[in-house]
Design a protein around this motif. Structure first.
Motif, PDB file in Angstrom:
ATOM      1  N   SER A  71      13.419 -62.542 -38.111  1.00  0.00           N
ATOM      2  CA  SER A  71      13.000 -61.146 -38.202  1.00  0.00           C
ATOM      3  C   SER A  71      12.058 -60.805 -37.054  1.00  0.00           C
ATOM      4  O   SER A  71      11.279 -61.650 -36.623  1.00  0.00           O
ATOM      5  CB  SER A  71      12.278 -60.910 -39.543  1.00  0.00           C
ATOM      6  N   SER A  81      16.900 -59.921 -39.307  1.00  0.00           N
ATOM      7  CA  SER A  81      17.839 -59.876 -38.179  1.00  0.00           C
ATOM      8  C   SER A  81      18.873 -60.993 -38.247  1.00  0.00           C
ATOM      9  O   SER A  81      19.845 -60.992 -37.489  1.00  0.00           O
ATOM     10  CB  SER A  81      17.089 -59.939 -36.848  1.00  0.00           C
ATOM     11  N   THR A 119      18.762 -53.722 -42.972  1.00  0.00           N
ATOM     12  CA  THR A 119      18.500 -54.827 -42.047  1.00  0.00           C
ATOM     13  C   THR A 119      17.470 -54.365 -41.026  1.00  0.00           C
ATOM     14  O   THR A 119      17.010 -53.227 -41.046  1.00  0.00           O
ATOM     15  CB  THR A 119      19.767 -55.266 -41.303  1.00  0.00           C
ATOM     16  N   SER A 120      17.149 -55.250 -40.108  1.00  0.00           N
ATOM     17  CA  SER A 120      16.385 -54.851 -38.931  1.00  0.00           C
ATOM     18  C   SER A 120      17.303 -54.105 -37.960  1.00  0.00           C
ATOM     19  O   SER A 120      18.526 -54.303 -37.961  1.00  0.00           O
ATOM     20  CB  SER A 120      15.819 -56.090 -38.236  1.00  0.00           C
ATOM     21  N   VAL A 122      17.434 -54.775 -34.961  1.00  0.00           N
ATOM     22  CA  VAL A 122      17.907 -55.747 -33.965  1.00  0.00           C
ATOM     23  C   VAL A 122      18.867 -56.755 -34.592  1.00  0.00           C
ATOM     24  O   VAL A 122      19.221 -57.757 -33.957  1.00  0.00           O
ATOM     25  CB  VAL A 122      16.729 -56.474 -33.267  1.00  0.00           C
ATOM     26  N   HIS A 123      19.294 -56.507 -35.822  1.00  0.00           N
ATOM     27  CA  HIS A 123      20.365 -57.325 -36.393  1.00  0.00           C
ATOM     28  C   HIS A 123      21.633 -57.073 -35.571  1.00  0.00           C
ATOM     29  O   HIS A 123      21.928 -55.918 -35.222  1.00  0.00           O
ATOM     30  CB  HIS A 123      20.599 -56.943 -37.855  1.00  0.00           C
ATOM     31  N   GLU A 127      23.058 -53.545 -33.933  1.00  0.00           N
ATOM     32  CA  GLU A 127      23.124 -53.398 -32.477  1.00  0.00           C
ATOM     33  C   GLU A 127      24.532 -53.010 -32.030  1.00  0.00           C
ATOM     34  O   GLU A 127      24.707 -52.188 -31.119  1.00  0.00           O
ATOM     35  CB  GLU A 127      22.676 -54.686 -31.787  1.00  0.00           C
TER      36      GLU A 127
END
Length: 553
Positions: A71, A81, A119-120, A122-123, A127
């Motif tokens: 993460s 992530s 999610t994040s 930047v997962h 993205e």
């Protein structure tokens, strides 16, 4: 019996009882703040493994570990992530396996925190999703076009403040985020998302976990039509989910969560749990329908086994009348549902401070908790009677607190490091400066200090947990004959011919009540419980209680 045979017996005991979760006591670990084993000021998985003997000594049935997945840590692990790996600050998968092995050897099960609603950003899924409207994961998140004037698709609000929509210039669309803008919501209407989540579930079950705590379990689905939420009348507003300074409380979240499609997903999730004999406890984040949703999600034996709502996590003191109303409503909604009660957790002000509890009141609420029908979650440090830490603004880490300071100081005050011994300002948590400061007033309530005091809160919690385990009626029995007299609440727990009477004075005045008929044995002597005397009224002083077993014959 040799040490090896003892460990084998404990492991086999873990397998024997598929209903172990009924009435279980679960200890929540916030890994950043439990024990640092590497000297970087942040707790980790090896630290948890080192402290497992202490946890086992409490008599709990399981641990719940808050997120430790890869993460960016903008929401301290609740922005994932990579669902199938450990963030390097906590260790690696081998360290996690060691925690599971050590816990099982001590007879303690392991539950991990799955954050599935979002999610994040930047997962890899997100993205890719944000690159275009036609890529393989384009529909894996909740995307929507702006209104003709460029404003968000609807009026939904974020729990962390502001609109629940964030504009993305590449797709020229908004994405939904019920929390931080860096926490985009997954689109559970897409069957590929559901399959990917079930794969995550299987990954951790294959590694030996005994179950999951499901974060924000009622947030998985959003209304397909993205209809506006109606206003919430002022008299119905409740700040148990979001602080009162947050306009989130001004809406009735009819369409942004609590959707009927969620039931179908929970049934699929339960099917996988059943393959492994595992369990799940869901967090129901709703200020108006918490008990109703709890009942809906745990009834029928085909969804999750347990849920907890925020009735016992509310800002207002849980008085006798509140307890009666709560239990009565739950019994009316679904008597077969299985709640999981908590007084504190990583998101709320510690209940000692939240309810302004005196030392006797701390022990009384601990005892009341273990006498409730359902399972129980304890939050690390609760067994020490820790109060909320006062964290200065310059030391704040929580984006929630930074956003609403000073009216709301965030969640850092309940997340400060666990205190093991008082020899230095770090409380035995780390050899380096911790990520959050240790509250000086916590040092005198550390584990080592309380171990030496037979009257401490720590020893009281141990005795209360032991009482629950010694009397299955308290852990698994029915909950009947609930009544209130002043600030005294009393009820009976029954199981397989055994009957336990419980009465608690949750006020500052002495109250006399009629003692129950029959012959009774005081089973709370170790907890300083009041005995029932024949042919006399039961007198309960401020914060006193009676727990008695009916004698046969």
């Amino acid at each position: 019996m040799t040490k090896v045979n003892v460990e084998t017996a404990k492991k086999s005991a873990l397998v024997r009882d598929p209903d172990w979760w009924r009435g279980a006591v679960i200890y929540q670990i916030y890994p950043r703040s439990f024990q640092d084993s590497t000297g970087d000021g942040v707790g980790d998985l090896r630290g948890i493994a080192q402290r497992l003997p202490y946890i086992a000594s409490l008599g709990v049935d399981a641990i719940w570990i808050s997120p430790f997945f890869t993460s960016p840590m903008k929401d301290f692990g609740y922005d994932v992530s990579n669902y199938c790996d450990v963030d390097p600050m906590f260790g690696d998968l081998h360290d996690f396996d060691a925690v599971v092995e050590a816990a099982h050897a001590l007879g303690v099960r392991v539950i991990i925190d799955l954050v599935l609603s979002h999610t994040s950003d930047v997962h890899p899924w997100f993205e890719q999703s944000r690159t275009s409207r036609d890529n393989p994961t384009a529909d894996w998140y909740v995307w929507a076009d702006p209104k003709p004037d460029g404003t968000p698709p609807n009026n939904w609000l974020s729990i962390f403040g502001g609109s629940a929509w964030q504009f993305d210039g590449t797709r020229m669309q908004y994405y939904l985020h019920n929390f931080l803008t860096s926490q985009p919501d997954l689109n559970f209407h897409n069957p590929e998302v559901v399959d990917a989540i079930l794969d995550v579930e299987r990954f951790w079950l294959e590694r030996g976990v005994d179950g999951f705590r499901l974060d924000t379990i009622n947030f998985y689905y959003a209304d397909k039509e993205l209809r506006d939420n109606p206003a919430c009348p002022p008299e119905m507003r409740n700040d148990s989910i979001a602080p009162s300074v947050n306009p989130y409380n001004w809406q009735e979240h009819l369409y942004s969560k609590n959707q009927p499609e969620n039931l179908g997903f929970l049934k699929k999730f339960r099917e996988v749990l059943n393959e492994y004999g595992a369990v799940a406890v869901g967090e129901v984040g709703d200020a108006q329908r918490g008990l109703e949703i709890m009942a809906e999600y745990t009834s029928g034996g085909d969804k999750v086994q347990m849920c907890y709502s925020f009735e016992m996590l509310q800002p207002k003191l849980l008085a006798a009348g509140d307890l009666v109303a709560m239990q009565t409503k739950l019994n009316e909604e679904a008597p077969e549902a299985w709640p999981c009660w908590a007084l504190s957790n990583h998101d709320t002000i510690r209940h000692v401070t939240r309810w302004h509890l005196s030392p006797p009141a701390i022990k009384t609420y601990a005892t009341l908790l273990v006498c409730q029908r359902g399972s129980v979650c304890l939050y690390q440090g609760e067994e020490l009677g820790l109060a909320e830490a006062d964290v200065a603004f310059e030391d704040l880490q929580d984006p929630y607190g930074i956003q609403f300071w000073p009216e709301f100081k965030g969640r850092d005050g309940c997340r400060t490091p666990m205190v093991w011994e008082p020899s230095n300002s770090y409380g035995g948590f780390s050899e380096a400066k911790p990520w959050l400061p240790v509250a000086p007033e916590h040092l005198g309530r550390s584990v080592s200090v309380q171990e030496e005091d037979e009257h401490s809160v720590l020893h009281h919690y141990r005795a209360a947990i032991a009482l629950r385990h010694d009397h299955p009626a308290l852990a698994r029995g029915t909950f009947e004959d609930l009544e209130q007299i002043g600030e005294v609440v009393h009820f009976v727990r029954r199981w397989e011919g055994k009957e336990v009477y419980c009465a608690f004075n949750l006020g500052e005045l002495t109250v006399d009540i009629d003692a129950p008929e029959g012959h009774w044995t005081n089973i709370a002597e170790d907890l300083n419980g009041v005995a029932i005397r024949e042919y006399a009224q039961l007198r309960l002083g401020p914060w006193e209680y009676c727990i008695a077993l009916k004698q046969e014959g």
